[in-house]
Design a protein around this motif. Structure first.
Motif, mmCIF file in Angstrom:
data_model
loop_
_atom_site.group_PDB
_atom_site.id
_atom_site.type_symbol
_atom_site.label_atom_id
_atom_site.label_comp_id
_atom_site.label_asym_id
_atom_site.label_seq_id
_atom_site.Cartn_x
_atom_site.Cartn_y
_atom_site.Cartn_z
ATOM 1 N N CYS A 100 15.102 5.242 -0.860
ATOM 2 C CA CYS A 100 14.127 4.277 -1.401
ATOM 3 C C CYS A 100 13.361 3.580 -0.274
ATOM 4 C CB CYS A 100 14.830 3.245 -2.273
ATOM 5 S SG CYS A 100 15.458 3.885 -3.848
ATOM 6 N N ILE A 101 14.094 3.081 0.717
ATOM 7 C CA ILE A 101 13.439 2.373 1.817
ATOM 8 C C ILE A 101 12.644 3.358 2.679
ATOM 9 C CG2 ILE A 101 13.824 0.913 3.838
ATOM 10 C CD1 ILE A 101 16.329 -0.151 2.432
ATOM 11 N N GLY A 102 13.146 4.592 2.796
ATOM 12 C CA GLY A 102 12.387 5.612 3.499
ATOM 13 C C GLY A 102 11.042 5.860 2.838
ATOM 14 N N ASN A 103 11.020 5.864 1.513
ATOM 15 C CA ASN A 103 9.764 6.030 0.795
ATOM 16 C C ASN A 103 8.823 4.852 1.034
ATOM 17 O OD1 ASN A 103 10.144 8.554 -0.296
ATOM 18 N ND2 ASN A 103 11.017 7.808 -2.208
ATOM 19 N N VAL A 104 9.397 3.672 1.196
ATOM 20 C CA VAL A 104 8.573 2.499 1.526
ATOM 21 C C VAL A 104 7.904 2.706 2.887
ATOM 22 C CG1 VAL A 104 8.609 0.030 2.040
ATOM 23 C CG2 VAL A 104 9.935 0.919 0.116
ATOM 24 N N SER A 105 8.652 3.253 3.848
ATOM 25 C CA SER A 105 8.069 3.511 5.175
ATOM 26 C C SER A 105 6.914 4.499 5.071
ATOM 27 C CB SER A 105 9.141 4.041 6.141
ATOM 28 O OG SER A 105 9.455 5.394 5.892
ATOM 29 N N TYR A 106 7.028 5.457 4.161
ATOM 30 C CA TYR A 106 5.936 6.400 3.958
ATOM 31 C C TYR A 106 4.683 5.675 3.472
ATOM 32 C CZ TYR A 106 9.285 10.263 4.274
ATOM 33 O OH TYR A 106 10.217 11.162 4.704
ATOM 34 N N PHE A 107 4.878 4.802 2.509
ATOM 35 C CA PHE A 107 3.734 4.060 1.987
ATOM 36 C C PHE A 107 3.096 3.180 3.060
ATOM 37 C CE2 PHE A 107 5.481 4.653 -2.446
ATOM 38 C CZ PHE A 107 4.382 5.351 -2.916
ATOM 39 N N VAL A 108 3.934 2.530 3.860
ATOM 40 C CA VAL A 108 3.406 1.675 4.927
ATOM 41 C C VAL A 108 2.567 2.494 5.898
ATOM 42 C CG1 VAL A 108 4.013 0.222 6.901
ATOM 43 C CG2 VAL A 108 5.250 -0.035 4.742
ATOM 44 N N LEU A 109 3.057 3.689 6.246
ATOM 45 C CA LEU A 109 2.316 4.520 7.198
ATOM 46 C C LEU A 109 1.019 5.057 6.578
ATOM 47 C CD1 LEU A 109 2.541 5.388 10.101
ATOM 48 C CD2 LEU A 109 3.619 7.507 9.346
ATOM 49 N N ILE A 110 1.060 5.389 5.295
ATOM 50 C CA ILE A 110 -0.176 5.799 4.612
ATOM 51 C C ILE A 110 -1.218 4.697 4.709
ATOM 52 C CG2 ILE A 110 -1.205 6.235 2.340
ATOM 53 C CD1 ILE A 110 1.343 7.710 1.578
ATOM 54 N N LYS A 111 -0.787 3.481 4.421
ATOM 55 C CA LYS A 111 -1.727 2.354 4.426
ATOM 56 C C LYS A 111 -2.202 2.028 5.827
ATOM 57 C CE LYS A 111 1.412 0.046 2.255
ATOM 58 N NZ LYS A 111 2.154 -1.087 1.674
ATOM 59 N N SER A 112 -1.305 2.152 6.810
ATOM 60 C CA SER A 112 -1.697 1.918 8.196
ATOM 61 C C SER A 112 -2.706 2.970 8.657
ATOM 62 C CB SER A 112 -0.463 1.938 9.099
ATOM 63 O OG SER A 112 -0.818 1.778 10.449
ATOM 64 N N PHE A 117 -9.485 3.315 9.344
ATOM 65 C CA PHE A 117 -10.837 3.606 8.862
ATOM 66 C C PHE A 117 -11.365 2.536 7.913
ATOM 67 C CE2 PHE A 117 -8.427 7.529 9.554
ATOM 68 C CZ PHE A 117 -9.212 8.150 10.510
ATOM 69 N N PHE A 118 -10.442 1.861 7.208
ATOM 70 C CA PHE A 118 -10.821 0.813 6.250
ATOM 71 C C PHE A 118 -9.986 -0.430 6.567
ATOM 72 C CE2 PHE A 118 -10.936 4.993 4.160
ATOM 73 C CZ PHE A 118 -12.306 5.090 3.893
ATOM 74 N N PRO A 119 -10.564 -1.401 7.258
ATOM 75 C CA PRO A 119 -9.809 -2.575 7.734
ATOM 76 C C PRO A 119 -9.072 -3.339 6.639
ATOM 77 C CG PRO A 119 -11.970 -2.478 8.766
ATOM 78 C CD PRO A 119 -11.966 -1.420 7.712
ATOM 79 N N VAL A 120 -9.492 -3.202 5.388
ATOM 80 C CA VAL A 120 -8.853 -3.952 4.309
ATOM 81 C C VAL A 120 -7.371 -3.570 4.173
ATOM 82 C CG1 VAL A 120 -9.405 -2.286 2.481
ATOM 83 C CG2 VAL A 120 -9.143 -4.717 1.923
ATOM 84 N N PHE A 121 -6.991 -2.376 4.678
ATOM 85 C CA PHE A 121 -5.594 -1.952 4.616
ATOM 86 C C PHE A 121 -4.754 -2.552 5.744
ATOM 87 C CE2 PHE A 121 -7.552 1.392 2.067
ATOM 88 C CZ PHE A 121 -6.628 1.558 1.050
ATOM 89 N N GLY A 122 -5.396 -3.060 6.794
ATOM 90 C CA GLY A 122 -4.680 -3.660 7.916
ATOM 91 C C GLY A 122 -3.685 -2.695 8.530
ATOM 92 N N ASP A 123 -2.489 -3.199 8.810
ATOM 93 C CA ASP A 123 -1.411 -2.359 9.341
ATOM 94 C C ASP A 123 -0.484 -1.867 8.236
ATOM 95 O OD1 ASP A 123 -2.141 -2.430 12.049
ATOM 96 O OD2 ASP A 123 -1.211 -4.406 12.294
ATOM 97 N N GLY A 124 -0.972 -1.919 7.013
ATOM 98 C CA GLY A 124 -0.188 -1.422 5.888
ATOM 99 C C GLY A 124 0.568 -2.479 5.133
ATOM 100 N N ASN A 125 0.410 -3.746 5.503
ATOM 101 C CA ASN A 125 1.175 -4.805 4.826
ATOM 102 C C ASN A 125 0.268 -5.907 4.281
ATOM 103 O OD1 ASN A 125 0.441 -5.729 7.313
ATOM 104 N ND2 ASN A 125 2.468 -6.437 7.930
ATOM 105 N N THR A 126 -0.969 -5.533 3.866
ATOM 106 C CA THR A 126 -1.856 -6.491 3.217
ATOM 107 C C THR A 126 -1.681 -6.389 1.705
ATOM 108 O OG1 THR A 126 -3.708 -4.941 3.024
ATOM 109 C CG2 THR A 126 -3.527 -6.188 5.089
ATOM 110 N N LEU A 127 -2.173 -7.390 0.994
ATOM 111 C CA LEU A 127 -2.059 -7.407 -0.462
ATOM 112 C C LEU A 127 -2.772 -6.213 -1.085
ATOM 113 C CD1 LEU A 127 -0.988 -8.962 -2.891
ATOM 114 C CD2 LEU A 127 -3.142 -10.260 -2.930
ATOM 115 N N PHE A 128 -3.976 -5.900 -0.576
ATOM 116 C CA PHE A 128 -4.720 -4.755 -1.100
ATOM 117 C C PHE A 128 -3.942 -3.463 -0.859
ATOM 118 C CE2 PHE A 128 -7.818 -1.301 -0.629
ATOM 119 C CZ PHE A 128 -8.514 -1.404 -1.823
ATOM 120 N N ALA A 129 -3.358 -3.341 0.328
ATOM 121 C CA ALA A 129 -2.593 -2.136 0.669
ATOM 122 C C ALA A 129 -1.401 -1.959 -0.263
ATOM 123 C CB ALA A 129 -2.128 -2.204 2.117
#
Length: 480
Positions: A100-112, A117-129
């Protein structure tokens, strides 16, 4: 899940599950992660330790698949068979929580990745992300509920698609490799541009949980052993998948040291493979790797979600957690297990809003949680060899398996030590309170809560550790 003949998996499908599970977020983060930690010499030592240790574990999985063919529920069943119900439950819980937590890391890296390319995603830990990640999570939830065969077929396609950009990356780096840069990076002891000077031992130790993370998924064929068209394919798929992925991991790490200096590698944002290729071929290189990463991570997410649901289902079938988690829908999918898995991932996604280094935290906590089940697999193999169980007339094979299982157990213990006390305490927050699932299952069976004083003592230790970890987080002694 149903295991009818129409739902059987071939050797190559099982191998694709192993490779698809192992190649995910970690492989794309290696250049910067190793660049921050160590030079070429430390990396060689780290991969020798990790590769050797994980190879022995793969061989233990292969041996157990052959000597205990009736144990077809994956990682945790070996802990249950060898050390009792509560230990088996803890192994299942740790493996499931790790996925489960490994899947969270995947999502964080996708968003990062998208954040480059799209600053609204930040480093993967913004509300939009987090909102976008949640939409992807529940889209995959619908796909998973359609059945394991559909998801496994998509995983095979995704595995092929994501290996292609990695191969191209390796080929480009071979031609761009500069021996003088590699030589400067090799020792890794001196601090020429802001990198902390550390002993070789300290450098290698700091890479250990990362090397564990990139090998997670090695148990994929074992978890799905009951779907194998031929039981012998389980061990073969595990070893084939491991060797192939190990070669890629070593090439990506070592070739990167011949392209950029350590300070430059350390300064790259994740996914750092994109930054390395961009330094060679220009902006299109970063775009190319980013697309490959998105395919890779989504494919790995699918693999790990399948593994997580299967573990809960099998644990319920073995009466270690409430029987509701063995409930299947019309497609033969354990729907309650899928729902609990994805709701848990959703909670952890929200928690990433409050973590400054969400990807690193998820990576290392996943490794720490999964090392306990790996340790118990090695220990069970060791127990069989020591007690001569299934080895009545095969003394030479017993000695070989004794050595491999001893090395696998020692490797797991070494990795737990290298990870440090912080992640053991954070893991206890899951192991301790998570025991409620086990206690509820015992009540369903009208059985005593714990079979002996050892299980009671283990539960008490986990709860004390969990309480200490929570207090440490609240007081700032442990940061997340």
């Amino acid at each position: 899940m149903t295991s009818s003949s129409s739902n059987k998996l071939s050797l190559w499908s099982l191998t694709a599950l192993v490779v698809g599970s192992m190649i995910g977020a970690g492989i794309f983060s290696l250049p910067a992660t190793f660049g921050r930690a160590t030079g070429g010499l430390g990396a060689i030592i780290a991969w020798c330790i990790a590769g050797g240790g994980m190879l022995t574990l793969a061989l233990v999985f292969q041996t157990l698949a052959q000597r205990k063919p009736d144990l077809d529920s994956g990682v945790f069943i070996y802990a249950k068979e060898g050390f009792g119900d509560y230990t088996g439950f803890a192994s299942a819980l740790g493996f499931w929580a790790g996925t489960c937590i490994g899947n969270v890391s995947y999502f964080v890296l996708i968003k990062s990745t998208l954040g480059a390319f799209f600053p609204v995603f930040g480093d993967g830990n913004t509300l939009f992300a987090v909102a976008v990640a949640s939409a992807i999570l529940w889209s995959f939830h619908i796909l998973l509920l359609r059945g394991v065969k559909t998801a496994a077929s998509l995983n095979t396609i995704a595995t092929i698609a994501k290996i292609l950009p990695i191969f191209i990356f390796v080929i480009v780096l071979i031609f761009a490799f500069k021996a003088d840069i590699f030589t400067l990076n090799f020792r890794g002891f001196t601090d020429t541009s802001g990198l902390a000077t550390e002993s070789l031992f300290s450098q290698v130790r700091s890479t250990m949980l990362v090397t564990v993370f990139v090998f997670l998924g090695i148990e994929g064929a074992s978890v799905y052993s009951r779907y194998a068209s031929d039981r012998k394919h389980v061990g073969t798929a595990t070893v084939l998948g491991f060797i192939g992925v190990l070669c890629l991991l070593v090439l990506i790490t070592m070739l990167s040291y011949g392209v950029l200096l350590r300070p430059e590698l350390a300064a790259l944002r994740q996914p750092s493979m994109a930054g390395v290729l961009e330094a060679i071929v220009g902006r299109w290189g970063a775009v190319f790797i980013s697309i490959g990463l998105l395919i890779s991570v989504l494919g790995a997410y699918l693999s790990w979600s399948l593994l997580a649901a299967e573990v809960l289902f099998s644990a319920a079938e073995n009466r270690l957690i409430p029987r509701v988690f063995s409930t299947e829908n019309r497609n033969g999918v354990p729907s309650a297990a899928v729902w609990l898995t994805n709701c848990t991932i959703q909670v952890f996604l929200i928690l990433t809003l409050f973590s400054e280094y969400a990807f690193q935290l998820a990576l290392e906590l996943t490794s720490s949680l999964t090392l306990i089940p790996y340790l118990l697999v090695g220990a069970y193999g060791l127990k069989l060899a020591v007690n001569r169980e299934t080895y009545e007339t095969a003394d030479a094979a017993r000695k070989k398996d004794l050595i491999f299982s001893l090395l696998a157990t020692g490797y797991a213990l070494l990795m737990i030590y290298a990870g440090g006390m912080k992640y053991l305490l954070l893991s206890a927050i899951i192991y301790g309170p998570g025991t409620l699932l086990y206690l509820y299952a015992r009540r369903e069976q009208r059985a005593c809560l714990f079979r002996n004083k050892t299980e009671t003592a283990l539960f008490a230790i986990l709860m004390i550790a969990a309480a200490f970890a929570i207090i440490s987080i609240a007081t700032g002694a442990i940061t997340i």
